[in-house]
Design a protein around this motif. Structure first.
Motif, mmCIF file in Angstrom:
data_model
loop_
_atom_site.group_PDB
_atom_site.id
_atom_site.type_symbol
_atom_site.label_atom_id
_atom_site.label_comp_id
_atom_site.label_asym_id
_atom_site.label_seq_id
_atom_site.Cartn_x
_atom_site.Cartn_y
_atom_site.Cartn_z
ATOM 1 N N ASP A 3 0.879 -1.207 0.086
ATOM 2 C CA ASP A 3 0.106 0.126 -0.063
ATOM 3 C C ASP A 3 0.726 1.212 0.168
ATOM 4 O OD1 ASP A 3 -2.000 -1.660 0.029
ATOM 5 O OD2 ASP A 3 -2.696 -1.339 2.112
ATOM 6 N N ASP B 94 -4.731 -3.699 9.656
ATOM 7 C CA ASP B 94 -5.799 -2.790 9.224
ATOM 8 C C ASP B 94 -5.759 -2.828 7.737
ATOM 9 O OD1 ASP B 94 -6.732 -2.733 11.948
ATOM 10 O OD2 ASP B 94 -5.817 -0.832 12.131
ATOM 11 N N GLU B 95 -7.054 -2.654 7.030
ATOM 12 C CA GLU B 95 -7.077 -2.369 5.770
ATOM 13 C C GLU B 95 -6.589 -0.852 5.169
ATOM 14 O OE1 GLU B 95 -10.178 -2.942 2.007
ATOM 15 O OE2 GLU B 95 -10.549 -3.404 3.785
#
Length: 777
Positions: free
Chosen positions: A236, A267-268
Motif C-alpha cells: 500500500d 488494518d486495511e
C-alpha cells in the motif's frame, strides 16, 4: 533550231497533251483532285541534309533519355549523403551537469539510475528553448548537485543512439527526473531554475507526515490522505508513494499535497480526498494510475494558480468561460509555499461559496485564517534568527544573485553556490560525500537550521513575501453570495513576476505598486473587465466582490498602460519639433475629453498594430490632416483601438475605421462608408459633406491655399465662389422668415465681402481669414 542530241533543259518541263500520258496508259490519267492530294507540288522544297541530321539527333536524344531513366530505376546503390557535423559539448567542462553530447542515452540512463535522484535534460543544440534552459539547469545544479545528479543528452545528433530511439519529439527540451526505482517523472513546469529546484525538492519528499490533518487543511486546497501500513515492504505504501511521484507530472508545484498516517499492519488501507466542501473515500483498484485519475476527476478547486504555457493554448479559456473570473496578480515564490495574498483569496472564496453556512466549510475557513496569522509570525521569527546567525563567511552562500523583485523581466535569476555541505533528506550514494552515518539530536537540529536559513536567504533574494498590513477582518459581508446570482465568480491567481504582460493588457500597472499585486474581474461573456483601484486588503477585497455581485462596479476602459521602447509605434505620434507635423495620439484616458469638445469637429482614425492596411490608410489620413492644418475648428486624432478599451458606443469592430464627430450634436457621429476606398479625394469629400456650411467654406479655402498649379487653383476658387453664392441664397431665404433680421443681414454682408475677395483678391489671405472667423463667431 535545236539538235536532237541536245540535252533537255532541266528547268523546263514538257507540256503533256491533255488526252495522253507519257506511257499511253489510260489508268495513269488523273483528275485535278487526285493531283492535288497524291502528286507532289511542283515547287515543294526537297529534304536537305540538315533536316535529316536534326531528325536523327532528336531520335538519339530520346533514346538517351530512356536509357538514363532505366539506369536510374535499376540502380540499387543508396544515394550519397553528406557526412553529419561532429558533435560538440553543449555545457561547459566545469559544469555540474554531465553532458552526453554524442547522444549516448543508454549510458546516461544507467548513470542516472545509479543515483538516488537524477534530473536529465534531452535537448537539441539548435533549439532556442534548449539554449535558455541550459543556463537555468546549470543554476539549479549549482544549488542541488549534492542531492541530485544532473545530466543532459543530445537527442538531435544524426546517427546517435538517442536520435534513433526518439526521432519524433515535437518540442525541446524534455526534462525527466529519474528516481532509483520506477519510471521517470517528466517535468512540465517553467524552464527556470527556482521552479526546477522546487520540483526536485518535491521529488525528494513526495509525501508528508503531519501530526494531524488540520495542519494541512489550512495550507492546501486539496489534501490526499492515506491511512496505510508504512513498514518496509508494504504494498500500500509503495503504491501511494508512486502515485504522489507521478502526480507531480500534473502538479509540479504540489498544490495537491499527499499525507500519510501510519496504521497497524492488520488494518486495511484507505485513501481520502479532502475537498473544500467535503471528503471522499477511494474504493477503486490500488494502482498509481487509477488513484491519480480518481483524484483528478473528483478534485474541486475554489482557487488555483494559473500558469500560461507561453504558447497558443486554452489554459486561460477554461477559467474565463463561461462566467466572470476574479484574477489576483501577485508574486509567487516557488521556494516558499506560503503566500499571504493567495491565502487571503482562499479565505474570501470560502466565504463566498459558503451558501448554507456549513460546518465543514466554516471549520476550514477558520483554519485558513489561523494559518495566515501563524505564517506571518513564523516568517519574522525565522528572519530574525537567520539574519542574526549569518556570519561573514556564511554571507557568501549566495553570490551574484540579482533580485527579481526589482526586475520586470524574468532573466538573470541567480547564481547560487553553497560553501558548505547542507543536510539532505535524500543524500547521494556517492561515498566521496562525507555524511555522518548517525547524527546526534543537536547535530540534526543544527543541520535543519542550516538548511532552513539557506533556503530562506535564497527565497528572500528571489522575492520577499508580502503580508497584509491591516487586520484580516472587516469589509462587506460576502458569505453565500455565490448563491445570490446565476453568474458566480471564479477565483484564480497569476504570478505577477512572470506574467506581468497579462496585467498590463488589462490596465494594471504593477510597476507602480509596492507589492506588485493587483486584482481585476474579467467577464468574458459580457466582454467587460473591472480593475480594483483600492489597495489589496481583506476588507477592500470583500467590498470589491460585494460591489461586483450587486453590479455597481463601473467598467474599466484603460487597457494599455504604457508603450515599451522596443514596441512598434506609428510615426508622427509625438511632436518634438515645431516644423514637424503630427497627429494627436489618443488613449482611453483622454478619448472622451477630446472628442466631446464643443465647437470642434473631430475625426478619429482607429488603427491596430495587427492591421496590415492601417499603415497605408494612415498615410492618407495624415495627408488630409496636413492639407487642413489651417482649419482650427477640425481636430484630427487617432487611437489604437485594440490596445485601448473604449465605451461601447465608440468601439469599432474592424480596422481601419474613420469616425466623424460634428461640432454640434455629437450623437450624430458617422463613419466613413465601407463601400468606398479610403483615398485623399474621397476623404476630403466625406469631410465637406458632413461639416456645416460656414466651416465648409473655411475647409475649401484651406484646400485652395494648398493647391500649387494655377489651373487647379482657379477651378478650386470657382467652386468656392459657387459655394459662397449657395450659402448667400440659403441665408436670404432664412432672412425672409427670421425675426432676427439684423443678425442675418450682418452675415450676408460678410458673405458678400468674401465672395468679392474670392473673385478679385484671392491672394489677400489676411482679409479672407478675418471674414471667415467673423462667420464662425
Amino acid at each position: 533550231m535545236s539538235s536532237p542530241l541536245q540535252e533537255p533543259d532541266l528547268n523546263t518541263s514538257p507540256t503533256p497533251d491533255p488526252g495522253t500520258t507519257d506511257n499511253n496508259d489510260p489508268s495513269a490519267v488523273c483528275t485535278d483532285s487526285d493531283s492535288d492530294t497524291d502528286g507532289p507540288e511542283p515547287d515543294a522544297p526537297r529534304p536537305t541534309l540538315v533536316l535529316k541530321m536534326l531528325s536523327l539527333l532528336k531520335e538519339l536524344s530520346i533514346m538517351a533519355l530512356v536509357a538514363l531513366a532505366y539506369a536510374a530505376l535499376t540502380n540499387e546503390r543508396p544515394p550519397k549523403v553528406s557526412k553529419s557535423p561532429a558533435a560538440y559539448p553543449f555545457f561547459p567542462r566545469d559544469s555540474h551537469v554531465t553532458d552526453w553530447y554524442k547522444g549516448q542515452i543508454t549510458a546516461a540512463i544507467e548513470e542516472a539510475r545509479a543515483s538516488d535522484l537524477a534530473f536529465v535534460m534531452f535537448y537539441a543544440p539548435w533549439d532556442a528553448e534548449s539554449q535558455n534552459a541550459r543556463r537555468e539547469l546549470e543554476l539549479a545544479a549549482k544549488y542541488l548537485h549534492e542531492k541530485v545528479a544532473f545530466a543532459a543528452v543530445n537527442c538531435w545528433q544524426p546517427g546517435s543512439e538517442c536520435k534513433r530511439q526518439y526521432s519524433k519529439v515535437y518540442k525541446w527540451p524534455v526534462l525527466i527526473a529519474y528516481p532509483t526505482h520506477g519510471r521517470g517523472i517528466q517535468y512540465n513546469g517553467p524552464l527556470e531554475a527556482f521552479h526546477m529546484i522546487r520540483f526536485l525538492l518535491n521529488m525528494c519528499q513526495p509525501l508528508v507526515r503531519p501530526d494531524k490533518l488540520d495542519d494541512l487543511m489550512g495550507k492546501h486546497n486539496i489534501v490526499v490522505s492515506a491511512n496505510i501500513n508504512v513498514l518496509p515492504g508494504s504494498y500500500d505504501y509503495a503504491v501511494f508513494y508512486a502515485t504522489a511521484l507521478r502526480f507531480l507530472e500534473r502538479d509540479p508545484f504540489r498544490d495537491t499535497v499527499f499525507a500519510v498516517f501510519p496504521q497497524k499492519y492488520d488494518d486495511e488501507g484507505s485513501i481520502f480526498l479532502h475537498n473544500w466542501n467535503g471528503t471522499i473515500k477511494y474504493d477503486g483498484e490500488w494502482s498509481p494510475d487509477s488513484i491519480a485519475q480518481w483524484i483528478v476527476m473528483n478534485s474541486h478547486h475554489l482557487t488555483g494558480w494559473v500558469t500560461p504555457t507561453g504558447m497558443k493554448s486554452v489554459t486561460l479559456a477554461t477559467f474565463m468561460q463561461p462566467g466572470p473570473t476574479l484574477i489576483l496578480f501577485t508574486p509567487k515564490n516557488p521556494l516558499v509555499r506560503e503566500n499571504d495574498y493567495y491565502d487571503m483569496l482562499r479565505e474570501i472564496a470560502h466565504e463566498y461559496f459558503n451558501c448554507e453556512t456549513e460546518t465543514y466549510v466554516s471549520t476550514r475557513l477558520k483554519l485558513i485564517t489561523a494559518e495566515r496569522t501563524r505564517n506571518k509570525e513564523n516568517y519574522y521569527k525565522l528572519k530574525n534568527k537567520c539574519l542574526n546567525r549569518q556570519t561573514p563567511a556564511r554571507r557568501g552562500v549566495i553570490t551574484n544573485l540579482s533580485n527579481i523583485w526589482t526586475n520586470t523581466t524574468f532573466r538573470d535569476i541567480c547564481n547560487c553556490v553553497s560553501s558548505a555541505p547542507i543536510y539532505t533528506p535524500c543524500p547521494k550514494s556517492d561515498t566521496s560525500v562525507s555524511v555522518p552515518d548517525k547524527l546526534s539530536p543537536n547535530q540534526l537540529q543544527k543541520a535543519v537550521r542550516e538548511e532552513e536559513c539557506h533556503n530562506f536567504l535564497l527565497a528572500e533574494k528571489y522575492a520577499p513575501p508580502i503580508f497584509e498590513r491591516r487586520g484580516v477582518e472587516g469589509g462587506a459581508n460576502v458569505t453565500g453570495l455565490a448563491c445570490a446570482t446565476n453568474s458566480s465568480l471564479k477565483f484564480v491567481a497569476i504570478d505577477s513576476l512572470r506574467f506581468f504582460q497579462f496585467a498590463e493588457r488589462l490596465g494594471l500597472d504593477l510597476s507602480k505598486s509596492e507589492d506588485k499585486s493587483g486584482v481585476v474581474v474579467v467577464n468574458e461573456k459580457m466582454e467587460t473587465h473591472h480593475v480594483m483601484a483600492a489597495n489589496i486588503s481583506s476588507a477592500n477585497l470583500r467590498s470589491y466582490v460585494h460591489n461586483f455581485t450587486q453590479k455597481t462596479l463601473s467598467r474599466s476602459l484603460r487597457s494599455k498602460v504604457y508603450i515599451n521602447a522596443s514596441e512598434h509605434v506609428y510615426p508622427y505620434s509625438n511632436c518634438s519639433k515645431r516644423e514637424q507635423f503630427c497627429l494627436m495620439e489618443l488613449s482611453s484616458e483622454n478619448f472622451l475629453s477630446t472628442i466631446l469638445q464643443r465647437n470642434k469637429v473631430v475625426l478619429v482614425f482607429y488603427y491596430s498594430k495587427q492591421c496590415s492596411f492601417c499603415n497605408g490608410i494612415g498615410y492618407m489620413f495624415l495627408t488630409v490632416a496636413k492639407l487642413l492644418v489651417g482649419v482650427d475648428d477640425i481636430i484630427f486624432a487617432r487611437i489604437d483601438g485594440e490596445s485601448n478599451l473604449l465605451p461601447w458606443e465608440y468601439t469599432m469592430e474592424s480596422y481601419p475605421t474613420i469616425l466623424f464627430l460634428p461640432a454640434y450634436g455629437k450623437s450624430e457621429s458617422r463613419t466613413f462608408p465601407k463601400n468606398l476606398p479610403i483615398t485623399v479625394p474621397n476623404l476630403i469629400g466625406f469631410i465637406l459633406t458632413n461639416v456645416e456650411p460656414v466651416l465648409k467654406l473655411k475647409t475649401m479655402w484651406s484646400i485652395c491655399c494648398q493647391t500649387k498649379f494655377a489651373a487647379e487653383k482657379a477651378q478650386c476658387l470657382a467652386s468656392l465662389r459657387m459655394e459662397t453664392l449657395s450659402i448667400i441664397g440659403r441665408t436670404l431665404r432664412e432672412w425672409r422668415i427670421s425675426a432676427q433680421k439684423q443678425k442675418i443681414l450682418y452675415k450676408l454682408q460678410v458673405l458678400k465681402h468674401l465672395h468679392l475677395l474670392f473673385a478679385h483678391s484671392p491672394e489677400d489671405h489676411v482679409q479672407i481669414r478675418t471674414y471667415l472667423n467673423k462667420l464662425r463667431g
